[in-house]
Scaffold this motif. Structure first.
Motif, PDB file in Angstrom:
ATOM      1  N   ALA A 252      -9.233  -7.189  12.369  1.00 26.16           N
ATOM      2  CA  ALA A 252      -7.990  -6.709  11.750  1.00 26.16           C
ATOM      3  C   ALA A 252      -8.168  -5.315  11.167  1.00 26.16           C
ATOM      4  N   LEU A 253      -9.329  -5.029  10.584  1.00 28.08           N
ATOM      5  CA  LEU A 253      -9.586  -3.686  10.054  1.00 28.08           C
ATOM      6  C   LEU A 253      -9.575  -2.653  11.174  1.00 28.08           C
ATOM      7  N   GLY A 254     -10.146  -3.010  12.322  1.00 30.05           N
ATOM      8  CA  GLY A 254     -10.105  -2.107  13.468  1.00 30.05           C
ATOM      9  C   GLY A 254      -8.690  -1.865  13.945  1.00 30.05           C
ATOM     10  N   VAL A 255      -7.865  -2.914  13.916  1.00 30.34           N
ATOM     11  CA  VAL A 255      -6.455  -2.783  14.279  1.00 30.34           C
ATOM     12  C   VAL A 255      -5.761  -1.821  13.324  1.00 30.34           C
ATOM     13  N   LEU A 256      -5.967  -2.028  12.028  1.00 32.75           N
ATOM     14  CA  LEU A 256      -5.327  -1.160  11.030  1.00 32.75           C
ATOM     15  C   LEU A 256      -5.748   0.297  11.210  1.00 32.75           C
ATOM     16  N   ASP A 257      -7.025   0.496  11.457  1.00 34.89           N
ATOM     17  CA  ASP A 257      -7.523   1.861  11.638  1.00 34.89           C
ATOM     18  C   ASP A 257      -6.841   2.538  12.819  1.00 34.89           C
ATOM     19  N   ARG A 258      -6.756   1.848  13.953  1.00 38.57           N
ATOM     20  CA  ARG A 258      -6.136   2.440  15.141  1.00 38.57           C
ATOM     21  C   ARG A 258      -4.649   2.685  14.933  1.00 38.57           C
ATOM     22  N   LEU A 259      -3.952   1.733  14.325  1.00 38.06           N
ATOM     23  CA  LEU A 259      -2.522   1.899  14.076  1.00 38.06           C
ATOM     24  C   LEU A 259      -2.260   3.129  13.207  1.00 38.06           C
ATOM     25  N   ARG A 260      -3.047   3.274  12.159  1.00 38.81           N
ATOM     26  CA  ARG A 260      -2.818   4.390  11.248  1.00 38.81           C
ATOM     27  C   ARG A 260      -3.197   5.714  11.878  1.00 38.81           C
ATOM     28  N   ARG A 261      -4.222   5.724  12.734  1.00 37.01           N
ATOM     29  CA  ARG A 261      -4.580   6.949  13.454  1.00 37.01           C
ATOM     30  C   ARG A 261      -3.466   7.367  14.420  1.00 37.01           C
ATOM     31  N   GLU A 262      -2.754   6.368  14.959  1.00 31.51           N
ATOM     32  CA  GLU A 262      -1.671   6.656  15.902  1.00 31.51           C
ATOM     33  C   GLU A 262      -0.327   6.849  15.201  1.00 31.51           C
ATOM     34  N   GLY A 263      -0.319   6.840  13.877  1.00 35.03           N
ATOM     35  CA  GLY A 263       0.905   7.089  13.127  1.00 35.03           C
ATOM     36  C   GLY A 263       1.844   5.898  13.036  1.00 35.03           C
ATOM     37  N   VAL A 264       1.350   4.699  13.298  1.00 40.84           N
ATOM     38  CA  VAL A 264       2.178   3.500  13.201  1.00 40.84           C
ATOM     39  C   VAL A 264       2.087   2.956  11.782  1.00 40.84           C
ATOM     40  N   GLU A 265       3.210   2.866  11.102  1.00 35.76           N
ATOM     41  CA  GLU A 265       3.205   2.386   9.722  1.00 35.76           C
ATOM     42  C   GLU A 265       2.949   0.882   9.677  1.00 35.76           C
ATOM     43  N   VAL A 266       2.197   0.474   8.671  1.00 39.07           N
ATOM     44  CA  VAL A 266       1.902  -0.940   8.429  1.00 39.07           C
ATOM     45  C   VAL A 266       2.380  -1.274   7.022  1.00 39.07           C
ATOM     46  N   PRO A 267       3.306  -2.226   6.861  1.00 39.29           N
ATOM     47  CA  PRO A 267       3.812  -3.153   7.873  1.00 39.29           C
ATOM     48  C   PRO A 267       5.109  -2.713   8.541  1.00 39.29           C
ATOM     49  N   GLY A 268       5.664  -1.541   8.189  1.00 41.34           N
ATOM     50  CA  GLY A 268       6.960  -1.141   8.730  1.00 41.34           C
ATOM     51  C   GLY A 268       7.009  -1.095  10.237  1.00 41.34           C
ATOM     52  N   GLY A 269       5.972  -0.490  10.859  1.00 40.34           N
ATOM     53  CA  GLY A 269       5.950  -0.402  12.315  1.00 40.34           C
ATOM     54  C   GLY A 269       5.308  -1.603  12.967  1.00 40.34           C
ATOM     55  N   MET A 270       4.384  -2.234  12.276  1.00 38.06           N
ATOM     56  CA  MET A 270       3.724  -3.442  12.797  1.00 38.06           C
ATOM     57  C   MET A 270       3.033  -4.170  11.651  1.00 38.06           C
ATOM     58  N   SER A 271       3.193  -5.470  11.618  1.00 39.63           N
ATOM     59  CA  SER A 271       2.508  -6.294  10.622  1.00 39.63           C
ATOM     60  C   SER A 271       1.172  -6.768  11.186  1.00 39.63           C
ATOM     61  N   VAL A 272       0.191  -6.954  10.286  1.00 34.39           N
ATOM     62  CA  VAL A 272      -1.153  -7.361  10.704  1.00 34.39           C
ATOM     63  C   VAL A 272      -1.657  -8.458   9.777  1.00 34.39           C
TER      64      VAL A 272
END
Length: 367
Positions: A252-272
């Motif tokens: 999950a930490l790897g997911v969060l890192d990639r999402l934030r690097r790609e500019g995807v907001e968490v949880p607005g753009g995707m929940s984890v």
């Protein structure tokens, strides 16, 4: 460099007290026989010399070591937390533990062999990857407790959380928030991943529909989670899931890192959602919604299973299944564009077996 003073021996205490070593042994073990004056002389001599009984020699003389061997993955924060609880539970029962780590260059078989070399009386295997036949073969000559996974192995005690129900809790939470496209970041090959994947599939089919099942290849590390997130983001925006449930917190930490690097907001753009509720998930800077396996209760049950074999002579294998619970933090929220249900969701609050979802814990950041 001055030499270290030698440790006082039983003979030294006997010489200081002016009695035989046999009398010293009886006094220090609290056995009847020596007179009151002899007891006083021996205890005074032992105190003056700073004598401590050699516990190892005493145990070996009784063919006991009182050691519980524990294997653990040094890269797992959950294993580290579980290990601390195992040590506390062992202390309460008069046992000590020997730790044998699993690393990139040291597999589980080698770790087990080292514990046996230390004459550990029972083996507590954290998330073992040995096959059921291998575990059963090991249990033919040793007391074995498999912690954190199911095992259909004769003679092996099992202590685990209901992983399928834990993942179902995560899915139900996301569905309640309005998510209808929920992906599962799979773990490495093995029984733990299989049960969590099964819980995900069952919950999604029941709460959303069979067509909504999406399993993404992943693993148990941050890199594996990041790769899984990259695969998800490579799909068309309208087809992307709005939420991800990861095999464990590291993924999950790897997911969060990639999402934030790609500019995807968490949880607005995707929940984890993660799994393990590891210490890092509780940091305010991470604030990860995660499934807790109740490590303290798991550790107590595992040590109890081992010591019941050793001290009470239990021969029947036990299978202890603990209820996980979901800790809600800041990485989950409603989707940006909720999808409308065409049909009512049957059993939306149910788990995979009973139709009831255990309570969810909402925890503030940083706790």
């Amino acid at each position: 460099m001055p030499s270290r003073p030698s440790r006082p021996r039983l003979e030294d205490v006997a010489s200081r007290a002016g009695v035989s070593t046999a009398s010293v042994s009886l006094v220090l073990r609290g056995q009847p026989g020596p007179s009151a004056s002899t007891r006083e002389s021996v205890l005074d001599a032992a105190r003056e010399l700073g004598y401590r009984p050699d516990r190892t020699a005493s145990l070996l003389a009784r063919r006991r070591t009182k050691l519980l061997g524990v294997t653990m993955d040094v890269s797992s924060a959950f294993h580290a937390e579980l290990l601390e609880d195992i040590q506390a539970a062992a202390d309460e029962r008069g046992y000590d533990i020997v730790i044998s780590p699993l690393t990139r260059t040291r597999d589980e078989r080698r770790a087990v062999e080292s514990l046996l070399d230390f004459r550990c009386e029972a083996l507590l295997l954290l998330g073992p990857t040995l096959t059921d036949p291998e575990l059963a073969a090991l249990a033919m000559d040793h007391h074995v407790v498999a912690i954190g996974r199911r095992a259909a192995a004769a003679g092996v005690d099992v202590v685990r959380a209901a992983d399928d129900a834990g993942v179902a809790l995560a899915v139900a939470h996301l569905v309640d928030l309005g998510h209808r496209s929920i992906a599962f970041v799979d773990g490495p090959r093995g029984p733990i991943s299989a049960l969590r994947r099964r819980g995900y599939r069952s919950a999604v089919r029941r709460l959303v529909g069979g067509d909504a099942v999406l399993v993404v290849p992943g693993g148990s590390t941050e890199d594996a989670g990041g790769d899984a997130a990259r695969r998800v983001l490579s799909t068309e925006t309208g087809e992307r899931p709005t939420a991800l449930v990861a095999f464990n917190d590291r993924a999950a930490l790897g997911v969060l890192d990639r999402l934030r690097r790609e500019g995807v907001e968490v949880p607005g753009g995707m929940s984890v959602v993660g799994y393990d509720d590891s210490p890092i998930a509780r940091l305010a800077t991470v604030d990860l919604t995660s499934v807790s396996q109740a490590p303290e209760a798991m550790a107590v049950a595992a040590v109890q299973a081992a010591t019941e074999r050793l001290d009470s002579g239990r021969t029947q294998a036990v299978d202890v299944v603990l209820d996980p619970h979901l800790v809600v933090r800041g990485t989950t929220g409603p989707p940006a564009h909720p999808r409308v249900d065409v049909f009512p969701r049957a059993g939306a609050r149910g788990n995979t077996s009973t139709g009831e979802v255990p309570s969810t814990v909402r925890q503030p950041p940083g706790l």
